[in-house]
Design an enzyme around this catalytic site. Structure first.
Site, PDB file in Angstrom:
ATOM      1  N   CYS A 105       0.892  -1.162   0.000  1.00 13.45           N
ATOM      2  CA  CYS A 105       0.000   0.000   0.000  1.00 13.45           C
ATOM      3  C   CYS A 105       0.923   1.203   0.000  1.00 13.45           C
ATOM      4  O   CYS A 105       1.549   1.497   1.017  1.00 13.45           O
ATOM      5  CB  CYS A 105      -0.919   0.012   1.217  1.00 13.45           C
ATOM      6  SG  CYS A 105      -1.845   1.555   1.364  1.00 13.45           S
ATOM      7  N   CYS A 108      -0.529   4.343   2.431  1.00 15.85           N
ATOM      8  CA  CYS A 108      -0.465   4.224   3.894  1.00 15.85           C
ATOM      9  C   CYS A 108       0.110   2.855   4.190  1.00 15.85           C
ATOM     10  O   CYS A 108       1.262   2.611   3.859  1.00 15.85           O
ATOM     11  CB  CYS A 108      -1.796   4.528   4.564  1.00 15.85           C
ATOM     12  SG  CYS A 108      -3.274   3.830   3.810  1.00 15.85           S
ATOM     13  N   SER A 109      -0.649   1.966   4.775  1.00 15.08           N
ATOM     14  CA  SER A 109      -0.136   0.624   5.009  1.00 15.08           C
ATOM     15  C   SER A 109      -1.290  -0.354   5.096  1.00 15.08           C
ATOM     16  O   SER A 109      -1.328  -1.216   5.960  1.00 15.08           O
ATOM     17  CB  SER A 109       0.687   0.570   6.296  1.00 15.08           C
ATOM     18  OG  SER A 109       1.707   1.527   6.286  1.00 15.08           O
ATOM     19  N   CYS A 110      -2.256  -0.215   4.186  1.00 16.60           N
ATOM     20  CA  CYS A 110      -3.428  -1.087   4.196  1.00 16.60           C
ATOM     21  C   CYS A 110      -2.983  -2.548   4.127  1.00 16.60           C
ATOM     22  O   CYS A 110      -2.063  -2.878   3.378  1.00 16.60           O
ATOM     23  CB  CYS A 110      -4.329  -0.742   3.018  1.00 16.60           C
ATOM     24  SG  CYS A 110      -5.018   0.918   3.139  1.00 16.60           S
TER      25      CYS A 110
END
Lengths: 202, 117, 104
Positions: A105, A108-110
Site C-alpha cells: 500500500c 499508507c499501510s493497508c
C-alpha cells in the site's frame, strides 16, 4: 541497580501523550479502557498470519475451495471464520509458474488484518512502500526471492478498500502432508508475496 | 457512557465496517477498457497516487460500488458511491526504460479518477 | 494532496529493515493507540478517510521521523481538538499533571 533501571525507566514522552489522551477521554465518558484491553488481547492472541495460512492450506488441498477463494475471496475466507475489520472485501491472487504477485500500500499501510494480523514494521516502512512499485524485482531480491524474467511480477497497490492475500504455490514434495502440516509451511511473507512458501523439512 | 464496551469488541472486530455501498450505480467503464488516470492535484484527501496520474492502463476487474474516499473524508459519512476497478498498468507505462522486466502494477481506482483513453 | 505519504516510485529510501519474530506491539502505548482507533471510530469522531487525511496533513519531516502508531496518535491529537472534543490546553495540562505525578 543498573539491571532494574531499564524496567523502571520513566515513560517516554509519547507514552505520556497516549496516557493523557486515554485518561481525558475516559473521564469524559468517551472511552472504556476495558474495551481497549479487549482489542489488544484480540489482536495479540487471536488474529494473525496463522489464519491466512489455514486459508492457503485449505486451497491447496481442496480444489473446490480454491475455486471459490479465487472467485469470491471474502465469502470463501468467511467460511473459515476470518472476516472482519480491514478484511471486509478480500481479493485472493494466485502465484503460478508464470505469475508472481506481491502486495503493497504505497499511500499508507493497508493490510488484510483478519488473515494476516497487524502489519510488520517493514511493510509500513518508507523503503518498502516507495520501491515495491518501481523495482519489485529489487525488493524481492532483498527478501531472497530471485525470479526469472519469464515470470511476470504483478504488484498490487491496495490503496482503495479491497485487501489482498497472495495464494503462494504449493511446494514440491508435499503430496503426503496433512492440511495442518501444509499450513505450517505458509509464512506471513509468502502471503504478502515477498517470500515463497517454505519447503518441507527433511 | 462510552459507545464501545468490551462485550461489543468481538462483534465489531469480526463484522468490520465495509465501505461497499448497496446502491445501484451504473459503471462508467467495463473490463478491457483502456483508461487514463486524471491529473488531479487536490489539497484534500485522495487515493489516486501521483505515480498513476496521467498514465494509461486497462480495466481488469470491476469490484462493484464503494464510497468515494475523497468525498467521505470531507463529509464524515460514506458518500458519493461509485464503481471501483482493478486497473493494470504496465511497468514501461509507469517507469519508462527504468521499468523492471516483465512487471506491472494493479491498482484499485474509482470512476472519478478515470477517463477513457 | 501531494504529500510525503504518496511514496510510490520514490527512490533512495534505504534498505528494507526486517525484524525477526516481531511482536504485535513494541511498547504498551502502541496497543493503547491501536485500540483508540476503534473507540474514537465508535464515538463517531472520524471515519477511516478523515483518519488517513489527518496523517497526510503531518509535516513531511515529522511524518518520516515518526512511527506508524505515532501517526495514529497524531490523528487523535489533531482531529479531537479540531472537532472540539478536547482542547489543546486540556491535553497539555493532563500531560503536565501525569509527568508531575510520575516524578513525585
Amino acid at each position: 541497580m543498573a539491571h532494574d533501571h531499564a524496567h523502571n525507566a520513566p515513560p517516554s514522552e509519547t507514552a505520556m501523550r497516549v496516557k493523557a489522551l486515554e485518561t481525558l477521554l475516559t473521564e469524559k465518558g468517551l472511552l472504556d479502557p476495558a474495551a481497549i484491553d479487549a482489542l489488544v488481547e484480540t489482536y495479540e492472541t487471536k488474529i494473525g498470519p496463522r489464519n491466512g495460512a489455514k486459508v492457503v492450506a485449505r486451497a491447496w488441498t481442496d480444489p473446490d475451495y480454491k475455486a471459490r477463494l479465487l472467485e469470491d475471496g471474502s465469502a470463501a475466507i468467511a467460511e473459515l471464520g476470518f472476516s472482519g475489520v480491514q478484511g471486509e472485501d478480500m481479493i485472493v491472487v494466485e502465484n503460478t509458474d508464470e505469475v508472481h504477485n506481491m502486495v503493497v500500500c504505497t499511500l499508507c499501510s493497508c493490510y488484510p488484518w483478519p488473515t494476516l494480523g497487524l502489519p510488520p514494521i517493514w511493510f509500513k516502512s518508507a523503503p518498502y512502500r516507495a520501491r515495491s512499485v518501481i523495482d519489485p524485482r529489487g525488493v524481492l531480491a532483498e527478501f531472497g526471492v530471485e525470479l526469472s524474467d519469464d515470470v511476470e511480477i504483478r504488484v498490487w497497490d491496495s490503496n482503495a478498500e479491497l485487501r489482498y492475500l497472495v495464494l503462494p504455490q504449493r511446494p514440491a514434495g508435499t503430496d503426503e502432508l496433512s492440511e495442518d502440516e501444509l499450513a505450517a509451511l505458509v509464512t506471513r511473507d509468502s502471503m504478502i508475496g515477498t517470500a515463497l512458501a517454505e519447503a518441507p523439512a527433511g | 457512557m462510552p459507545t464501545l464496551t468490551p462485550d461489543m469488541v468481538p462483534g465489531l472486530v469480526a463484522g468490520g465496517a465495509s465501505c461497499r455501498m448497496d446502491v445501484d450505480v451504473a459503471p462508467k467503464f467495463k473490463v478491457g477498457d483502456a483508461v487514463t488516470a486524471r491529473d488531479i492535484n487536490p489539497l484534500s484527501h485522495t487515493r489516486l497516487p501521483r505515480y498513476i496520474r496521467g498514465r494509461t492502463g486497462r480495466i481488469a476487474r470491476d469490484h462493484g460500488v464503494f464510497a468515494f474516499p475523497d468525498t467521505s473524508a470531507a463529509s464524515g459519512t460514506h458518500s458519493d458511491p461509485q464503481h471501483v476497478y482493478s486497473v493494470r498498468f504496465e511497468g514501461s507505462e509507469l517507469w519508462g526504460d527504468h521499468a523492471n522486466a516483465n512487471a506491472c502494477v494493479y491498482i484499485d481506482l474509482f470512476d472519478n479518477y478515470l477517463e477513457l483513453a | 494532496m501531494n504529500g510525503i505519504h504518496d511514496m510510490g516510485g520514490m527512490q533512495c529510501m534505504g534498505p528494507i529493515i526486517r525484524e525477526e519474530n516481531e511482536p504485535r506491539f513494541h511498547e504498551e502505548w502502541e496497543g493503547r493507540v491501536f485500540g483508540m482507533f476503534f473507540t474514537n471510530f465508535a464515538e463517531g469522531h472520524f471515519n477511516v478517510d478523515m483518519f488517513r487525511h489527518a496523517i497526510e496533513r503531518m509535516g513531511p519531516a515529522e511524518y518520516l521521523e515518526t512511527s506508524y502508531y505515532e501517526h495514529w496518535l497524531h490523528v487523535y491529537e489533531t482531529v479531537l481538538v479540531e472537532r472540539g472534543i478536547l482542547t489543546q490546553a486540556e491535553i497539555d495540562e493532563k500531560i503536565a499533571s501525569l509527568r508531575q505525578a510520575g516524578e513525585s
